[in-house]
Write an enzyme that holds these catalytic residues in place. Structure first.
Site, PDB file in Angstrom:
ATOM      1  N   ASP A   1       4.616  10.985   7.109  1.00  0.00           N
ATOM      2  CA  ASP A   1       3.794   9.789   7.187  1.00  0.00           C
ATOM      3  C   ASP A   1       3.810   9.175   5.789  1.00  0.00           C
ATOM      4  OD1 ASP A   1       1.783   7.912   8.074  1.00  0.00           O
ATOM      5  OD2 ASP A   1       0.378   9.067   6.868  1.00  0.00           O
TER       6      ASP A   1
ATOM      7  N   ASP B   1      -1.890  12.945   6.892  1.00  0.00           N
ATOM      8  CA  ASP B   1      -3.230  13.093   6.322  1.00  0.00           C
ATOM      9  C   ASP B   1      -4.283  12.319   7.092  1.00  0.00           C
ATOM     10  OD1 ASP B   1      -2.451  10.534   5.660  1.00  0.00           O
ATOM     11  OD2 ASP B   1      -3.403  10.571   3.687  1.00  0.00           O
TER      12      ASP B   1
ATOM     13  N   ASP C   1      -2.147  10.843  12.747  1.00  0.00           N
ATOM     14  CA  ASP C   1      -1.011  11.779  12.670  1.00  0.00           C
ATOM     15  C   ASP C   1      -1.234  13.040  13.497  1.00  0.00           C
ATOM     16  OD1 ASP C   1       0.294  10.143  10.710  1.00  0.00           O
ATOM     17  OD2 ASP C   1      -1.039  10.983   9.192  1.00  0.00           O
TER      18      ASP C   1
END
Length: 869
Positions: free
Chosen positions: A301, A601, A605
């Protein structure tokens, strides 16, 4: 139960908090990341093989052959070492877990206090702001927020919450701030009710675990019937006593048990966890160290992973249609920032920029002039930033100002029809060189300024000349957006400035990406951000094929499955990706045969992380990501990833070497047990003799080999790798013992001499395997060659000094055991059998060489058949 109604200004007092704790109404942790110490002891002691060992020990005691109980000492040492290491690993992980725990701000006794989430009590007054995870079900008493409930509902659209609404645990504050009263704690929380019994149950994709379980299951089925059949044969041999039949059968079964293999594997992985804990890496699932070391595709990410999760203002560009200077724009922004209660990452970046500019101005300008900037304007009305409206607004007496996405606060006509003059800075403004080059680069991108005039732009003392270019606002924003995030500031509906913002890329990002490139690991970047922006960040991070990006918001939900798989395979950067799309991308990669790791984080996600083979979370990220992640980077440092891979490699490669030793004994013991079921001859070994070989050819070497540093890339399957090493040695022992048995039958060799010769075969074959393992691998030879070339040294050594030392020490110990331990280990005088011994040694080495050659040729075919079984 009495409910408290504390005011939002004072919160609970100490007496009320203590009452709640005494009642047990605090936010108890319902899931534990590590086993308790009693469970660790129980799991290491209460195993199937330990039960078998106990039964075998009882049988030896019953027949009175007490010296043969020495094998229990090895069993107890294995249990002790494994238990101590796992407890040490638990303590290290628990310490890191405390460090990585999220904290919340609560109001108690009229003061704001930051406490761990497990200290929150029922009826606490808790403060939430942008970026916070809702840790307990709470009811809003003041303020307004937008929350992301995708982890719970699957819907990515933020949900607006106001006074009286319930904030559900597991959701995430996207914007706004609120003060709420805690309604549920611990197991009563919404997410705990839904996920009770399901958190952290994702089975690790561990090849070692699957292989070892397969071996144990096979042996569990085979060991008892083979043992009973062998005992029946031994007791039927003429002249053989019950005592000897029991002892011989116990020796055969002991050889079949790969005692210590599971314990050694757990110990090696626990040791890796302890070492990683010292490097601020929290391993929440033991076997995930192996999984990450085997990963061939990593999905990152962008925000919080490749970037630090913060933004910076690169420049503020006044639009000269209302004759506003840069100083005027900064004054407006400073008053806007002071008016807002909620400061998102964009607002924080603007504040940091203004703070830096103000500091420079105070040094370079008269005090009276800089004081003018500090005059606060009176706020008449305001609207906090919302992810739905994508802008914020403040109304002052001086006018109404909006800050946000151009498409949300400007009309189509303004974007397409209004020609504006972009002024990079007024003549009197002193600008840092990096800001000048930033602006310059962006204007050059718009095609309005030629590179040859660059020197004309920068005057002496970094003063910037006035640069006016008439250009449509839409075109300017389009060009700037190729490298920056762009937001627009308006005054009474008219645009007065463009603010260029970019993500702060982690310093270690490029280095880490380069490391994975060298390891032939594919990189995929999956983000909810603009694909062009993400692609540029990928370029700066040295990601290969960064230009292969796609806007996932334009992909239909009912896209054909094969088309979606092709899309995933062809692209590297995925922008505007929803949580469900992230999950589907990971699922497709796994379907294509990849071992996938997902780092993240944020709450968005979580679905993809749970789908991946190994999930890696940042400690400063959302609690939801840390709850389901196998690995948490406690210092949120991206560069820790290679350390995990290297520790995983060391663990796997060393376990493979050690497993080959254990499996060798299991192979030849099982084959010989079956062979002697049909032979009218005593089984050649006793438990005390097998203990000698186990200790010096398996136990001690395997423990020492597990400590050797090893960064070699993992190649081939775990089972194949250990069989290639174990099978030749096992077959060598079987062939040697069979030939020796025929020889003994023909020449009427005594039982004591026969046993000594057979044990010599095992010792020599084991020594050959230790020497083979000491031979340098291809990777080690390549590393050594590179080093020697760099140092201009020609000398090479074909053995690893560390492993060769282990082999030599064990061979010497075996010789001492044979020569001076005859009475203890019930052996014949070796000196009297030197001719036969020499013949046996030559024969064993010859068979070892032949079986190695045969296995190398037929290894793949045999492995494929075993795998099918």
């Amino acid at each position: 139960m009495e409910r408290f109604k504390p005011s939002i200004d004072n919160g609970l007092n100490d007496e009320q908090v203590q009452q709640r704790i005494a009642e047990g109404n605090y936010n108890k942790e319902i899931t534990k990341k590590t086993k308790s110490i009693p469970r660790i002891i129980r799991d290491n002691v209460c195993t199937l093989f330990n039960l078998l060992n106990l039964i075998l020990a009882a049988l030896v005691i019953m027949v009175g052959y007490y010296r043969n109980l020495l094998f229990m000492l090895v069993v107890l040492l294995n249990i002790l070492i494994s238990t101590v290491q796992e407890i040490a690993s638990k303590k290290a992980i628990d310490k890191l877990t405390i460090l990585s725990q999220s904290k919340n701000i609560v109001i108690r006794n009229g003061k704001k206090v930051e406490i761990p989430i497990n200290q929150i009590v029922l009826d606490d007054i808790i403060q939430y702001s942008q970026g916070n995870q809702i840790t307990v079900d709470s009811r809003i008493e003041k303020g307004e927020v937008e929350v992301n409930e995708s982890f719970i509902t699957g819907e990515t659209e933020p949900v607006y919450k106001k006074k009286g609404d319930m904030l559900i645990s597991g959701s995430f504050v996207v914007s706004g701030s609120a003060i709420a009263q805690v309604e549920h704690i611990g197991k009563d929380n919404y997410t705990n009710q839904i996920y009770a019994g399901t958190k952290n149950i994702k089975q690790p994709n561990s090849e070692i675990m699957k292989t070892l379980k397969g071996i144990i299951q096979t042996l569990s089925i085979a060991i008892i019937p083979i043992g009973l059949l062998l005992f029946r044969r031994q007791i039927s041999i003429d002249g053989n006593t019950l005592q000897m039949s029991v002892v011989n059968t116990v020796a055969a079964i002991l050889g079949m048990i790969p005692e210590g293999l599971m314990l050694l594997t757990s110990s090696v992985l626990a040791l890796a966890s302890i070492k990683l804990a010292k490097k601020k890496v929290l391993v929440q699932q033991l076997y995930c160290v192996e999984t990450l070391a085997r990963v061939d595709t990593i999905c990152f990410d962008k925000t919080g992973t490749l970037t630090v999760g913060k933004m910076k203002v690169n420049d503020i560009l006044p639009i000269n249609n209302k004759k506003k200077s840069k100083k005027d724009i900064e004054n407006i922004l400073e008053n806007m920032m002071a008016a807002f209660d909620d400061h998102n990452s964009t607002a924080e970046a603007i504040e940091e920029y203004l703070k830096t500019r103000k500091s420079k101005n105070e040094k370079s300008e008269p005090k009276a002039e800089s004081d003018e900037l500090n005059t606060r304007w009176k706020v008449i009305g305001k609207k906090e930033f919302s992810s739905k409206t994508k802008f914020s607004m403040v109304r002052f007496e001086q006018g109404e100002y909006k800050l946000g996405a151009a498409e949300m606060i400007l009309t189509y006509e303004q974007l397409r029809a209004i020609p504006v003059k972009i002024n990079t800075a007024s003549k009197e403004t002193n600008v840092a060189e990096n800001e000048t080059s930033t602006t310059r680069e962006a204007v050059k991108a718009a095609g309005k300024v030629k590179s040859k005039s660059f020197k004309e732009i920068i005057a002496n003392e970094n003063k910037v000349e006035k640069l006016d270019d008439e250009i449509l606002l839409e075109e300017a924003l389009k060009q700037y957006s190729k490298k920056y995030r762009t937001i627009v500031l308006t005054e009474d509906g008219e645009p007065i400035a463009i603010i260029l913002i970019s993500d702060v890329i982690r310093k270690e990002a490029s280095q880490t990406i380069d490391y994975f490139k060298k390891q032939n690991v594919d990189i995929k970047i999956i983000s909810g951000d603009n694909p062009v922006t993400v692609s540029n960040i990928a370029k700066e991070c040295s990601v290969e094929n960064w230009q292969n990006y796609i806007d996932m918001s334009k992909i239909s939900d009912d896209i054909d499955e094969k088309d979606f798989e092709k899309l995933v395979e062809q692209n590297v950067v995925f922008g505007r990706t929803s949580p469900m799309q992230k999950k589907e991308i990971v699922k497709v990669l796994k379907k294509q045969g990849h071992t996938v790791a997902m780092t993240g984080d944020g709450v968005n996600d979580v679905l993809a992380m749970k789908e991946s083979d190994c999930a890696v979370a940042m400690a400063n990220g959302a609690d939801a990501t840390k709850n389901i992640a196998e690995i948490v980077l406690v210092d949120s440092n991206f560069k820790s990833m290679p350390k995990v891979v290297e520790e995983g490699r060391q663990a796997i490669n060393n376990v493979q070497r050690s497993a080959a030793l254990f499996l060798t004994k299991t192979i030849f013991s099982t084959m010989l047990a079956v062979f002697f079921v049909f032979m009218n001859r005593n089984y050649p070994f006793m438990p005390i003799q097998m203990t000698l070989v186990n200790a010096l050819c398996i136990g001690a070497p395997s423990f020492l080999l597990a400590l050797e540093p090893n960064r070699e890339k993992i190649k081939g399957g775990f089972l194949k790798n250990i069989l290639v090493k174990a099978m030749p040695t096992g077959l060598t022992v079987v062939a040697g013992v069979v030939l020796t048995t025929i020889y003994a039958q023909m020449l009427k060799v005594s039982t004591l001499e026969y046993t000594t010769l057979c044990l010599t075969i095992v010792a020599v074959a084991g020594s050959c395997l230790l020497l083979q393992l000491a031979y340098k691998t291809k990777y080690e030879r390549e590393v050594e060659t590179e080093y020697l070339q760099r140092k201009a040294i020609k000398r090479k050594f074909i053995f690893s000094p560390y492993r060769l030392l282990i082999a030599v020490v064990m061979i010497v110990a075996l010789y001492i055991g044979f020569k001076y331990g005859r009475k203890l280990f019930v052996l014949s005088d070796v000196a009297a059998l030197w001719k036969q011994e020499l013949t046996i040694i030559i024969l064993t080495v010859g068979i070892f060489a032949i079986t190695n050659f045969v296995v190398k040729i037929l290894g793949n075919k045999v492995y494929c058949k075993i795998k099918k079984v």
